[in-house]
Design a protein around this motif. Sequence first.
Motif, PDB file in Angstrom:
ATOM      1  N   ALA A 194       0.852  -1.116  -0.097  1.00 22.38           N
ATOM      2  CA  ALA A 194      -0.048   0.041   0.042  1.00 22.38           C
ATOM      3  C   ALA A 194       0.794   1.217  -0.016  1.00 22.38           C
ATOM      4  N   ASN A 195       2.089   1.243  -0.578  1.00 24.78           N
ATOM      5  CA  ASN A 195       3.022   2.307  -0.304  1.00 24.78           C
ATOM      6  C   ASN A 195       3.988   2.285  -1.634  1.00 24.78           C
ATOM      7  N   PRO A 196       4.036   3.281  -2.627  1.00 24.94           N
ATOM      8  CA  PRO A 196       5.307   3.010  -3.378  1.00 24.94           C
ATOM      9  C   PRO A 196       6.636   3.035  -2.931  1.00 24.94           C
ATOM     10  N   ALA A 197       6.930   4.035  -2.122  1.00 23.13           N
ATOM     11  CA  ALA A 197       8.125   4.072  -1.536  1.00 23.13           C
ATOM     12  C   ALA A 197       8.477   3.077  -0.719  1.00 23.13           C
ATOM     13  N   VAL A 198       7.723   2.296   0.063  1.00 23.27           N
ATOM     14  CA  VAL A 198       7.968   1.206   0.945  1.00 23.27           C
ATOM     15  C   VAL A 198       8.386  -0.058  -0.092  1.00 23.27           C
ATOM     16  N   THR A 199       7.623   0.030  -1.184  1.00 19.17           N
ATOM     17  CA  THR A 199       7.749  -1.183  -2.346  1.00 19.17           C
ATOM     18  C   THR A 199       9.101  -0.990  -2.899  1.00 19.17           C
ATOM     19  N   ILE A 200       9.650   0.119  -3.379  1.00 17.91           N
ATOM     20  CA  ILE A 200      10.961   0.412  -3.708  1.00 17.91           C
ATOM     21  C   ILE A 200      11.890   0.066  -2.793  1.00 17.91           C
ATOM     22  N   GLY A 201      11.628   0.256  -1.657  1.00 19.32           N
ATOM     23  CA  GLY A 201      12.591   0.118  -0.688  1.00 19.32           C
ATOM     24  C   GLY A 201      12.895  -1.562  -0.213  1.00 19.32           C
ATOM     25  N   ARG A 202      11.666  -2.188  -0.444  1.00 23.78           N
ATOM     26  CA  ARG A 202      11.650  -3.561  -0.194  1.00 23.78           C
ATOM     27  C   ARG A 202      12.454  -4.513  -1.105  1.00 23.78           C
ATOM     28  N   ILE A 203      12.652  -3.790  -2.288  1.00 23.83           N
ATOM     29  CA  ILE A 203      13.613  -4.583  -3.442  1.00 23.83           C
ATOM     30  C   ILE A 203      14.786  -4.886  -2.893  1.00 23.83           C
ATOM     31  N   PHE A 204      15.434  -3.903  -1.788  1.00 22.73           N
ATOM     32  CA  PHE A 204      16.827  -3.899  -1.408  1.00 22.73           C
ATOM     33  C   PHE A 204      17.284  -4.980  -0.469  1.00 22.73           C
ATOM     34  N   SER A 205      16.162  -5.820  -0.248  1.00 23.79           N
ATOM     35  CA  SER A 205      16.417  -6.863   0.956  1.00 23.79           C
ATOM     36  C   SER A 205      15.896  -8.167   0.405  1.00 23.79           C
ATOM     37  N   ASP A 206      16.766  -9.048   0.271  1.00 23.28           N
ATOM     38  CA  ASP A 206      16.409 -10.439  -0.172  1.00 23.28           C
ATOM     39  C   ASP A 206      16.029 -11.393   0.997  1.00 23.28           C
ATOM     40  N   THR A 207      15.019 -10.894   1.582  1.00 21.90           N
ATOM     41  CA  THR A 207      14.519 -11.388   2.834  1.00 21.90           C
ATOM     42  C   THR A 207      12.972 -11.618   2.701  1.00 21.90           C
ATOM     43  N   PHE A 208      12.254 -12.166   4.037  1.00 18.76           N
ATOM     44  CA  PHE A 208      10.965 -12.518   3.779  1.00 18.76           C
ATOM     45  C   PHE A 208      10.238 -11.223   3.407  1.00 18.76           C
ATOM     46  N   ALA A 209      10.527 -10.117   3.864  1.00 21.23           N
ATOM     47  CA  ALA A 209       9.849  -8.956   3.514  1.00 21.23           C
ATOM     48  C   ALA A 209       9.792  -8.114   2.034  1.00 21.23           C
ATOM     49  N   GLY A 210      11.003  -8.920   1.442  1.00 17.11           N
ATOM     50  CA  GLY A 210      11.313  -8.273   0.037  1.00 17.11           C
ATOM     51  C   GLY A 210      10.247  -8.435  -0.982  1.00 17.11           C
ATOM     52  N   ILE A 211      10.415  -7.929  -2.047  1.00 17.61           N
ATOM     53  CA  ILE A 211       9.801  -8.139  -3.189  1.00 17.61           C
ATOM     54  C   ILE A 211      10.715  -7.836  -4.556  1.00 17.61           C
ATOM     55  N   ALA A 212      10.448  -8.725  -5.380  1.00 18.07           N
ATOM     56  CA  ALA A 212      11.588  -8.700  -6.619  1.00 18.07           C
ATOM     57  C   ALA A 212      11.523  -7.236  -7.530  1.00 18.07           C
ATOM     58  N   PRO A 213      12.410  -7.145  -8.155  1.00 15.87           N
ATOM     59  CA  PRO A 213      12.377  -5.745  -8.844  1.00 15.87           C
ATOM     60  C   PRO A 213      11.342  -5.787  -9.710  1.00 15.87           C
ATOM     61  N   GLY A 214      11.229  -7.054 -10.581  1.00 18.31           N
ATOM     62  CA  GLY A 214      10.254  -7.431 -11.547  1.00 18.31           C
ATOM     63  C   GLY A 214       8.881  -7.343 -11.231  1.00 18.31           C
ATOM     64  N   SER A 215       8.398  -7.344  -9.776  1.00 21.86           N
ATOM     65  CA  SER A 215       7.051  -7.479  -9.137  1.00 21.86           C
ATOM     66  C   SER A 215       6.807  -6.081  -8.894  1.00 21.86           C
ATOM     67  N   ALA A 216       7.797  -5.217  -8.494  1.00 20.96           N
ATOM     68  CA  ALA A 216       7.486  -3.846  -8.076  1.00 20.96           C
ATOM     69  C   ALA A 216       6.581  -2.947  -8.894  1.00 20.96           C
ATOM     70  N   PRO A 217       7.020  -2.783 -10.188  1.00 20.98           N
ATOM     71  CA  PRO A 217       6.262  -1.741 -10.812  1.00 20.98           C
ATOM     72  C   PRO A 217       4.638  -2.085 -10.997  1.00 20.98           C
ATOM     73  N   ALA A 218       4.074  -3.303 -11.250  1.00 15.82           N
ATOM     74  CA  ALA A 218       2.797  -3.593 -11.077  1.00 15.82           C
ATOM     75  C   ALA A 218       2.227  -3.509  -9.696  1.00 15.82           C
ATOM     76  N   PHE A 219       2.977  -3.741  -8.693  1.00 14.18           N
ATOM     77  CA  PHE A 219       2.581  -3.434  -7.423  1.00 14.18           C
ATOM     78  C   PHE A 219       2.082  -1.875  -7.233  1.00 14.18           C
ATOM     79  N   ILE A 220       3.279  -1.103  -7.610  1.00 14.26           N
ATOM     80  CA  ILE A 220       2.901   0.486  -7.665  1.00 14.26           C
ATOM     81  C   ILE A 220       1.903   1.046  -8.429  1.00 14.26           C
ATOM     82  N   ALA A 221       1.858   0.491  -9.503  1.00 14.13           N
ATOM     83  CA  ALA A 221       0.833   1.021 -10.561  1.00 14.13           C
ATOM     84  C   ALA A 221      -0.636   0.500  -9.748  1.00 14.13           C
ATOM     85  N   ALA A 222      -0.681  -0.676  -9.094  1.00  8.74           N
ATOM     86  CA  ALA A 222      -1.901  -1.157  -8.564  1.00  8.74           C
ATOM     87  C   ALA A 222      -2.418   0.032  -7.349  1.00  8.74           C
TER      88      ALA A 222
END
Length: 264
Positions: A194-222
């Motif tokens: 629910a937050n584009p900035a948080v989504t981008i930040g979570r790209i930078f941690s390969d952990t439970f809370a992360g999101i792959a770079p390829g998944s982030a644009p669609a999340f931000i659009a949503a």
Amino acid sequence: MRRGDSPEHPGGVPMSTPDLTRRLVAELLGTGLLVTVVVGSGIAAQRLSPDDVGMQLLENSTATFLGLTVLILLFGPISGGHFNPVVSAADWVLGRRAGTGLTGTEVLAYSGVQVVGAVAGAVLANLMYDVPLDQLSTTERTGANLLLGEVVATAGLVALIFALARTGRGMLAAPAVGAYIGAAYWFTSSTSFANPAVTIGRIFSDTFAGIAPGSAPAFIAAQLVGGLVGVGLVRYLFPGAALVADDVVVPHHPHEHTDPAEHP
């Protein structure tokens, strides 16, 4: 209050809204620490409960609920405690005709520092838990069902924030927003970024809370779609919300709208 007005102390002494630099620092720190809470608690949860994903989510969501509440209380009186480009943009969209809320330039500035803070927050969490800094997240989050979850989560967040401001309950935003995000971890399929900035930040941690770079644009659009839906709901349900855009997420200047009836 309209842009440029100088609110007064009850004793008649003029008081002013915090200057833009201080507000940006508050947004930088607030967003950064929010991502530190999300990513750090995600790493801790993964290590403490390695074989129980449900427990990991419970631990992560509880920490986020509590951390977000505290951060809004800490930084909200300075900047409003947006920590979210969608919230800042909604503030501008709803307030621009009434001359309240953020200006377009301020939205860009808020959004920029929110993204920078989010990335720094993820890096800080990685450093604390000795997670390599050169690894982006590999957690794929794809599918129409997850994107629908982001639309729902973001629309609800925007509607909640402006409903509280419109009805003179802005000071309840800290626990209410924290509780909403904590609950949305569970009732949305996407676990409520629910937050584009948080989504981008979570790209930078390969952990439970992360999101792959390829998944982030669609999340931000949503999330942007969800923000528009939320704005539409606010305009319909609370037509006077534009007049209190200055009080989003919490009042951050020395006046309060204590009587919602004064703004028909």
